[in-house]
Design a protein around this motif. Sequence first.
Motif, short mmCIF file in Angstrom:
data_model
loop_
_atom_site.label_atom_id
_atom_site.label_comp_id
_atom_site.label_asym_id
_atom_site.label_seq_id
_atom_site.Cartn_x
_atom_site.Cartn_y
_atom_site.Cartn_z
N ASN A 88 0.86 -1.18 0.00
CA ASN A 88 0.00 0.00 0.00
C ASN A 88 0.89 1.22 0.00
O ASN A 88 1.77 1.37 0.87
N ALA A 130 0.26 4.22 0.75
CA ALA A 130 0.00 5.18 1.83
C ALA A 130 0.24 4.60 3.22
O ALA A 130 0.43 5.35 4.16
N LEU A 152 0.49 5.37 8.76
CA LEU A 152 0.23 6.21 7.60
C LEU A 152 1.49 6.98 7.26
O LEU A 152 2.07 7.67 8.12
N ALA A 211 1.36 11.19 3.01
CA ALA A 211 -0.06 10.97 2.69
C ALA A 211 -0.78 12.30 2.51
O ALA A 211 -0.50 13.29 3.19
N SER A 212 -1.71 12.31 1.58
CA SER A 212 -2.50 13.51 1.31
C SER A 212 -3.57 13.69 2.37
O SER A 212 -3.81 12.81 3.20
N SER A 239 -6.77 13.69 1.91
CA SER A 239 -7.84 12.70 1.72
C SER A 239 -7.42 11.33 2.25
O SER A 239 -8.24 10.59 2.80
N GLU A 240 -6.15 10.98 2.11
CA GLU A 240 -5.66 9.71 2.65
C GLU A 240 -5.67 9.73 4.18
O GLU A 240 -5.98 8.71 4.81
N GLN A 241 -5.35 10.88 4.76
CA GLN A 241 -5.45 10.99 6.22
C GLN A 241 -6.89 10.85 6.67
O GLN A 241 -7.18 10.20 7.67
N GLN A 297 -9.29 9.20 5.17
CA GLN A 297 -9.69 7.81 5.03
C GLN A 297 -9.07 6.95 6.13
O GLN A 297 -9.72 6.06 6.69
N PHE A 298 -7.81 7.22 6.47
CA PHE A 298 -7.11 6.47 7.51
C PHE A 298 -7.82 6.62 8.86
O PHE A 298 -8.07 5.63 9.56
#
Length: 431
Positions: free
Chosen positions: A140, A142, A160, A164-165, A167-169, A171-172
């Motif tokens: 992965n 991210a 993470l 990470a962007s 949006s990835e934060q 989602q995480f």
Amino acid sequence: MSSNSTTDNLCAPDDNLCITREHMQAVIIVPTLLLFGTLVTLLFLFLRRYCPERRRSIVTAPQSYGSSHRHTQRQSHRRHLQGIDAPPGINPLEHEELPMSVKQVQQNVKSALPQTTTERHHNAFSQVTALPLTFSIKPNDAVSLHRARMDNRNVILRVLKETASSSEQQQFLDFASFVSGLGRHPFLPELLGVVSVQIPMMIVMEELQHRDLLGFLWRCRQDSSGLEPPCDMTEKTIYIMAAQVASALEYLHGKGCIHGNVGARSVLVGGDLTAKLWGLDSAYRRRTQPSSPGEFEDMEMRKWQAPEVLARRVISPSSDVWSFGILLYEMVTLGDPPFAQIMATELMQHLQRGNHLKRPPMCSSSLFSIVTSCCHWNRKQRASIPEVIKKLQAGERSANGRTVLRAPEPIDIERYLREAGYGEAYNYAVL
């Protein structure tokens, strides 16, 4: 001439009243004026000292009201969340402070969580090492996985990456909220905490000694070489472990959550051979990002999916029952892929013709009857999870607990990938 001489001239030496009147200004008026001036000075200093505090308290009051009002808004917003609210005792994000670029992420996620915390900090971990990649761990970009020690126990850190962007934060942290919202169950891996105040962010899960069930089954195919702990599988062990997974599925279904990814790769095994169902990414995506009915994300999951999922029709708990039947097949064959001679793209047509899984040589008729009860083409004819649990518990009482299951040869990874329908040789995430 002095004032005393003047007074003496005006007043007789024995006239005390006259002398007092003459000295009134010096003895009474002047000290009174000095005392009054002192009191005014003290009053001025008093006002300077306490008036700023009063003004600050007046300014602060509306802010406190605003904070309380926002808290009320967050509480009223909880019923509109798509994910599952966390239960009491879990709040990975209390007192969260993130950079301005992701401040909105923090605000959005915090509203989904209660007011107590299991917030962890980086100094809570020791002996941190990267988790070696195996077949059951899909790379992965991210997220990375590490093993560590925390509170005298082994844990898995889902980290993470700092690149990470926003949006990835988001989602995480949403995934952490989703997992915590499921609550505790003896056959689901335990969420131990979340690091969210510091970068990098982490989700802390308990580590199970034997890791994923698929790799465990592959090690059981031959006698242990001494490098790995013994992993003897008997039919009785299959009944016990399968009942544990079924119990976790029943719990998830009771939460209105369809797993959608049941298979040996999504089951973790403890040192005492306790089986815990994981691989919740598909369930999380289905809950928070609804898509078309029956849609699945990975082609390599095809041979574990029910016919209605392959046909992109409505998914139901009975779809998990089909996949559970495939899991039983994996366990009794020590990790063989289902429908090995059929291409994944042709599986739907194969099932439409009335074909089904063949009974493995090592599988008893009683155990295979449970497999077939799970894998009916018509989902209405499939056993329910409570029925499956009853069958497994009944089968355990008469199952063979002495004969250890073996396979004639170790697993061939390239062959497995081809027969399992994987498009390319990469791994599948369970953490």
